[in-house]
Write an enzyme that holds these catalytic residues in place. Structure first.
Site: not given
Length: 115
Positions: A10-11
Site C-alpha cells: 500500500n506504499c
C-alpha cells in the site's frame, strides 16, 4: 534476469515503482513484508549490501514513534531489530537485480539500472 522488489503493497512509492516496471515491460516478483514476511537473514543481506543507515527509513511515522533515547542509541544491531519488529521502518522499495540491491525509486535511477 530476475527482478525482485521488496516493500509494502500500500506504499505510494511502491506503486510508482511497480508502474515503472510494468510500463517498461520488466517482469518482476514483489515481496510484501506484511504477507511474505521478513527474515533476519534477508534484512542482514540488505544491510550488508547497502548499510543500515541507507535501509532505515527515518522519514516514516514508525521511526518517528521511537523515543529520543532509542533514536540517539541507534546502531546496526538496534536498527535491524526495530526494522524486523516493524518492516514499515525499511526504506521502500528495495530492488534486487543482477545480484545487487538498490533502495528507493526515481525513474532516472531505474533508467540507469536497466540501461
Amino acid at each position: 534476469m530476475t527482478i525482485t522488489m521488496f516493500g509494502i503493497s500500500n506504499c505510494d512509492t511502491i506503486k510508482k515503482a511497480k508502474k515503472y516496471l510494468q510500463d517498461n515491460n520488466h517482469d518482476f516478483t514483489f515481496h510484501d513484508y506484511r504477507q511474505d514476511g521478513l527474515s533476519a537473514e534477508l534484512l542482514s543481506q540488505f544491510v550488508a549490501e547497502l548499510g543500515w543507515e541507507q535501509v532505515l527509513n527515518k522519514r516514516g511515522t514508525t521511526y518517528r514513534a521511537l523515543s529520543d533515547e532509542q533514536k540517539q542509541n541507534l546502531n546496526s544491531n538496534s536498527a535491524q531489530q526495530y526494522m524486523l519488529d516493524a518492516p514499515a521502518m525499511i526504506k521502500r522499495p528495495i530492488l534486487q537485480y543482477q545480484g545487487k540491491y538498490y533502495v528507493g525509486f526515481k525513474a532516472a535511477q531505474y533508467d540507469e539500472i536497466f540501461a
